[in-house]
Design a protein around this motif. Sequence first.
Motif, PDB file in Angstrom:
ATOM      1  N   SER A 145     -12.434 -80.970  10.722  1.00 54.52           N
ATOM      2  CA  SER A 145     -11.822 -82.240  11.128  1.00 54.52           C
ATOM      3  C   SER A 145     -11.623 -83.162   9.922  1.00 54.52           C
ATOM      4  CB  SER A 145     -12.699 -82.937  12.180  1.00 54.52           C
ATOM      5  OG  SER A 145     -12.786 -82.168  13.353  1.00 54.52           O
ATOM      6  N   TRP A 146     -12.599 -83.152   9.004  1.00 49.48           N
ATOM      7  CA  TRP A 146     -12.503 -84.001   7.816  1.00 49.48           C
ATOM      8  C   TRP A 146     -11.332 -83.579   6.921  1.00 49.48           C
ATOM      9  CZ3 TRP A 146     -12.988 -83.111   2.510  1.00 49.48           C
ATOM     10  CH2 TRP A 146     -13.078 -84.266   1.716  1.00 49.48           C
ATOM     11  N   ILE A 147     -11.218 -82.299   6.656  1.00 47.09           N
ATOM     12  CA  ILE A 147     -10.134 -81.846   5.774  1.00 47.09           C
ATOM     13  C   ILE A 147      -8.785 -81.996   6.465  1.00 47.09           C
ATOM     14  CG2 ILE A 147     -10.241 -79.405   6.426  1.00 47.09           C
ATOM     15  CD1 ILE A 147      -9.502 -80.891   2.925  1.00 47.09           C
ATOM     16  N   MET A 148      -8.746 -81.866   7.807  1.00 50.61           N
ATOM     17  CA  MET A 148      -7.492 -82.094   8.524  1.00 50.61           C
ATOM     18  C   MET A 148      -7.056 -83.550   8.397  1.00 50.61           C
ATOM     19  SD  MET A 148      -7.421 -79.787  12.022  1.00 50.61           S
ATOM     20  CE  MET A 148      -8.751 -80.677  12.797  1.00 50.61           C
ATOM     21  N   THR A 149      -8.025 -84.458   8.440  1.00 53.35           N
ATOM     22  CA  THR A 149      -7.708 -85.885   8.270  1.00 53.35           C
ATOM     23  C   THR A 149      -7.202 -86.162   6.861  1.00 53.35           C
ATOM     24  OG1 THR A 149      -9.413 -86.465   9.883  1.00 53.35           O
ATOM     25  CG2 THR A 149      -8.636 -88.220   8.438  1.00 53.35           C
ATOM     26  N   ILE A 150      -7.867 -85.573   5.859  1.00 58.65           N
ATOM     27  CA  ILE A 150      -7.446 -85.754   4.461  1.00 58.65           C
ATOM     28  C   ILE A 150      -6.043 -85.208   4.246  1.00 58.65           C
ATOM     29  CG2 ILE A 150      -7.938 -85.070   2.075  1.00 58.65           C
ATOM     30  CD1 ILE A 150      -9.850 -87.170   3.194  1.00 58.65           C
ATOM     31  N   ALA A 151      -5.734 -84.081   4.905  1.00 57.52           N
ATOM     32  CA  ALA A 151      -4.416 -83.449   4.747  1.00 57.52           C
ATOM     33  C   ALA A 151      -3.363 -84.051   5.665  1.00 57.52           C
ATOM     34  CB  ALA A 151      -4.541 -81.949   5.014  1.00 57.52           C
ATOM     35  N   ASN A 152      -3.733 -85.093   6.426  1.00 58.59           N
ATOM     36  CA  ASN A 152      -2.793 -85.779   7.323  1.00 58.59           C
ATOM     37  C   ASN A 152      -2.196 -84.860   8.397  1.00 58.59           C
ATOM     38  OD1 ASN A 152      -2.978 -88.379   6.105  1.00 58.59           O
ATOM     39  ND2 ASN A 152      -1.608 -87.690   4.454  1.00 58.59           N
ATOM     40  N   ILE A 153      -2.974 -83.880   8.835  1.00 59.81           N
ATOM     41  CA  ILE A 153      -2.461 -82.966   9.857  1.00 59.81           C
ATOM     42  C   ILE A 153      -2.201 -83.681  11.181  1.00 59.81           C
ATOM     43  CG2 ILE A 153      -3.069 -80.967  11.294  1.00 59.81           C
ATOM     44  CD1 ILE A 153      -4.329 -79.693   8.880  1.00 59.81           C
ATOM     45  N   PRO A 154      -3.101 -84.560  11.663  1.00 55.41           N
ATOM     46  CA  PRO A 154      -2.789 -85.267  12.922  1.00 55.41           C
ATOM     47  C   PRO A 154      -1.490 -86.060  12.841  1.00 55.41           C
ATOM     48  CG  PRO A 154      -5.111 -85.522  12.385  1.00 55.41           C
ATOM     49  CD  PRO A 154      -4.461 -84.890  11.187  1.00 55.41           C
ATOM     50  N   GLN A 155      -1.277 -86.743  11.713  1.00 59.67           N
ATOM     51  CA  GLN A 155      -0.056 -87.535  11.559  1.00 59.67           C
ATOM     52  C   GLN A 155       1.184 -86.633  11.493  1.00 59.67           C
ATOM     53  OE1 GLN A 155      -2.847 -87.822   9.898  1.00 59.67           O
ATOM     54  NE2 GLN A 155      -3.449 -89.964   9.612  1.00 59.67           N
ATOM     55  N   THR A 156       1.031 -85.483  10.844  1.00 59.53           N
ATOM     56  CA  THR A 156       2.156 -84.548  10.727  1.00 59.53           C
ATOM     57  C   THR A 156       2.540 -83.990  12.091  1.00 59.53           C
ATOM     58  OG1 THR A 156       1.430 -83.923   8.498  1.00 59.53           O
ATOM     59  CG2 THR A 156       2.967 -82.442   9.604  1.00 59.53           C
ATOM     60  N   VAL A 157       1.524 -83.584  12.865  1.00 53.91           N
ATOM     61  CA  VAL A 157       1.799 -83.042  14.203  1.00 53.91           C
ATOM     62  C   VAL A 157       2.386 -84.131  15.096  1.00 53.91           C
ATOM     63  CG1 VAL A 157       0.742 -82.057  16.272  1.00 53.91           C
ATOM     64  CG2 VAL A 157       0.004 -81.292  14.018  1.00 53.91           C
ATOM     65  N   ILE A 181       0.836 -79.890   1.645  1.00 51.31           N
ATOM     66  CA  ILE A 181       1.397 -78.774   2.406  1.00 51.31           C
ATOM     67  C   ILE A 181       0.620 -77.498   2.150  1.00 51.31           C
ATOM     68  CG2 ILE A 181       3.418 -77.314   2.741  1.00 51.31           C
ATOM     69  CD1 ILE A 181       3.702 -80.052   3.946  1.00 51.31           C
ATOM     70  N   GLU A 182       0.238 -77.278   0.887  1.00 50.23           N
ATOM     71  CA  GLU A 182      -0.488 -76.047   0.586  1.00 50.23           C
ATOM     72  C   GLU A 182      -1.885 -76.067   1.205  1.00 50.23           C
ATOM     73  OE1 GLU A 182      -2.628 -76.689  -3.724  1.00 50.23           O
ATOM     74  OE2 GLU A 182      -0.533 -76.024  -3.731  1.00 50.23           O
ATOM     75  N   VAL A 183      -2.489 -77.252   1.315  1.00 48.30           N
ATOM     76  CA  VAL A 183      -3.798 -77.370   1.972  1.00 48.30           C
ATOM     77  C   VAL A 183      -3.673 -76.992   3.446  1.00 48.30           C
ATOM     78  CG1 VAL A 183      -5.661 -78.947   2.609  1.00 48.30           C
ATOM     79  CG2 VAL A 183      -4.584 -79.138   0.364  1.00 48.30           C
ATOM     80  N   ILE A 184      -2.629 -77.491   4.095  1.00 48.97           N
ATOM     81  CA  ILE A 184      -2.404 -77.174   5.510  1.00 48.97           C
ATOM     82  C   ILE A 184      -2.166 -75.682   5.695  1.00 48.97           C
ATOM     83  CG2 ILE A 184      -0.860 -77.540   7.481  1.00 48.97           C
ATOM     84  CD1 ILE A 184      -0.328 -80.356   6.394  1.00 48.97           C
ATOM     85  N   LEU A 185      -1.340 -75.093   4.824  1.00 51.22           N
ATOM     86  CA  LEU A 185      -1.032 -73.665   4.927  1.00 51.22           C
ATOM     87  C   LEU A 185      -2.282 -72.818   4.734  1.00 51.22           C
ATOM     88  CD1 LEU A 185       2.362 -73.458   2.987  1.00 51.22           C
ATOM     89  CD2 LEU A 185       1.999 -73.215   5.454  1.00 51.22           C
ATOM     90  N   ILE A 186      -3.118 -73.191   3.755  1.00 50.04           N
ATOM     91  CA  ILE A 186      -4.350 -72.438   3.511  1.00 50.04           C
ATOM     92  C   ILE A 186      -5.279 -72.548   4.704  1.00 50.04           C
ATOM     93  CG2 ILE A 186      -6.470 -72.402   2.129  1.00 50.04           C
ATOM     94  CD1 ILE A 186      -4.745 -73.158  -0.292  1.00 50.04           C
ATOM     95  N   LEU A 187      -5.451 -73.758   5.222  1.00 51.49           N
ATOM     96  CA  LEU A 187      -6.349 -73.979   6.348  1.00 51.49           C
ATOM     97  C   LEU A 187      -5.927 -73.172   7.569  1.00 51.49           C
ATOM     98  CD1 LEU A 187      -8.789 -75.684   7.412  1.00 51.49           C
ATOM     99  CD2 LEU A 187      -7.097 -77.358   8.203  1.00 51.49           C
ATOM    100  N   VAL A 188      -4.656 -73.283   7.915  1.00 52.39           N
ATOM    101  CA  VAL A 188      -4.154 -72.623   9.126  1.00 52.39           C
ATOM    102  C   VAL A 188      -4.111 -71.113   8.955  1.00 52.39           C
ATOM    103  CG1 VAL A 188      -2.170 -72.384  10.664  1.00 52.39           C
ATOM    104  CG2 VAL A 188      -2.829 -74.650   9.831  1.00 52.39           C
ATOM    105  N   SER A 189      -3.588 -70.632   7.821  1.00 53.90           N
ATOM    106  CA  SER A 189      -3.420 -69.186   7.632  1.00 53.90           C
ATOM    107  C   SER A 189      -4.760 -68.464   7.511  1.00 53.90           C
ATOM    108  CB  SER A 189      -2.559 -68.902   6.402  1.00 53.90           C
ATOM    109  OG  SER A 189      -3.154 -69.448   5.236  1.00 53.90           O
ATOM    110  N   VAL A 190      -5.694 -69.028   6.751  1.00 55.74           N
ATOM    111  CA  VAL A 190      -7.014 -68.393   6.610  1.00 55.74           C
ATOM    112  C   VAL A 190      -7.736 -68.362   7.955  1.00 55.74           C
ATOM    113  CG1 VAL A 190      -9.304 -68.612   5.562  1.00 55.74           C
ATOM    114  CG2 VAL A 190      -7.253 -68.961   4.174  1.00 55.74           C
ATOM    115  N   PHE A 191      -7.673 -69.463   8.684  1.00 60.69           N
ATOM    116  CA  PHE A 191      -8.320 -69.515   9.996  1.00 60.69           C
ATOM    117  C   PHE A 191      -7.718 -68.473  10.939  1.00 60.69           C
ATOM    118  CE2 PHE A 191      -8.677 -71.655  14.259  1.00 60.69           C
ATOM    119  CZ  PHE A 191     -10.039 -71.447  14.414  1.00 60.69           C
ATOM    120  N   ALA A 192      -6.387 -68.368  10.953  1.00 59.04           N
ATOM    121  CA  ALA A 192      -5.718 -67.404  11.838  1.00 59.04           C
ATOM    122  C   ALA A 192      -6.059 -65.966  11.457  1.00 59.04           C
ATOM    123  CB  ALA A 192      -4.207 -67.621  11.788  1.00 59.04           C
ATOM    124  N   VAL A 193      -6.071 -65.668  10.164  1.00 61.35           N
ATOM    125  CA  VAL A 193      -6.381 -64.307   9.708  1.00 61.35           C
ATOM    126  C   VAL A 193      -7.812 -63.924  10.065  1.00 61.35           C
ATOM    127  CG1 VAL A 193      -6.731 -62.862   7.661  1.00 61.35           C
ATOM    128  CG2 VAL A 193      -4.670 -64.249   7.863  1.00 61.35           C
TER     129      VAL A 193
END
Length: 429
Positions: free
Chosen positions: A292-304, A2-14
């Motif tokens: 894309s690689w880190i999103m796969t590792i963090a299971n973002i596609p499966q979560t969405v 969860i923290e990986v997803i939050l860091i990825l999304v929040s840093v990218f958005a900022v």
Amino acid sequence: MIEVILILVSVFAVLLFMNVPIAVAIALASMLAMLADGHDPSLMVASKMANGIDSFALLAIPFFILSGLLMGKGGMARRLMDFAAALMGRFPGGLGYVNTFTCMLFGSISGSAAAAVTSIGGFMLPEMKQKGYNNEFSVAITTTAATTGLLIPPSNIMIVYAVASGSVSIAAMFMAGLLPGILIGLLLMVVCYIVATKNKLKAGDRSSFKEILVSCKRAMLSMLLLVIVIGGILGGVFTATEASAIAVAYSFLLSVVVYREVKLADLPDILLQSGVTTAVIMLLIGASAGMSWIMTIANIPQTVSAALLGISDNPLVIMLMINLLLLFVGTFMDMTPAVLIFTPIFLPIARQLGIDDVQFGIILIANLCIGLCTPPVGTCLFLGCGVGKTTIAKVTPYMIPFFIAMFVGLMLITYVSQLSMWLPNLLDL
């Protein structure tokens, strides 16, 4: 995770909010997410970027970019416009149809919406203004019609999607986009007809059959490029990458030797512009490979996927939600990074719903085409306003009926699968 997803999304958005270049934002967000997940970001990002652009299919992109630049400067746009005017200029509001049809023709042979806006807009906008058309309305037509070239083959963004999906034939994508591209163009012409009828716009001069034949003859060599590229790919004569090189050779021959509107002294600037544009796209592709690689590792596609399927199990509802999400994304993200980032997220969901990879690619591209025309990051909108010497605030009200037409087209492409799949299935691609 969860923290990986939050860091990825929040840093990218900022970083996007801070107006950091999107390739840099993608790379930095990926590096911080990898660090949080316990990986060495310097090693992983570098290796994933290198692997991301290590694809033979991607060689087609710089060649199609170069051929598009040669076409734009080589007089092809003017010849296509003259042919369209001979066919459609006779109708009330005919220059609106001419603008749309010319953008469809030019976009189909250049594969670039930006090139269509600048090349066609440079000719059509002054002509329409001289004939009494509202300048902002003319800009709205040019901006939206230019995006049809991303659906009508050949198209660079289709190559990007084919690489991002990992399993889609470029030839199948090219054929799948033909009918949807024509559909969007026709819907835009319907809007032109309604506006022309409402404002009682005058009809243009009627061209004789001889004039139509002459203009067709002048444009024939330009249109022949589409036949050579698509026919060669479908006939198995050459691959899409080889077709792109042939497109460069043909465009060079027409622009420099036949039409003589591009001088040899102009080539260094054209090559430099092509190289810069290619570098930007390749940097985006490489950076997105790391994300894309880190999103796969963090299971973002499966979560969405789980989140969307948890809301509803109705394919119609889920595809509507995906489209609405992509429409929102397209308002602030350019098309190439959006395709690279969201293909691995939404494509698995589409597969679970029984949607073919090729059809989903056309849905994705048609959706993001709308984003090219919307503020705050609408590339075509900015270019159109620049060519038309007007502002986004003045043009936006005239864009609304065209947005509606494009959205109607998007819904038809989404829910009528045969619009995308009939030609690929017919040709067994």
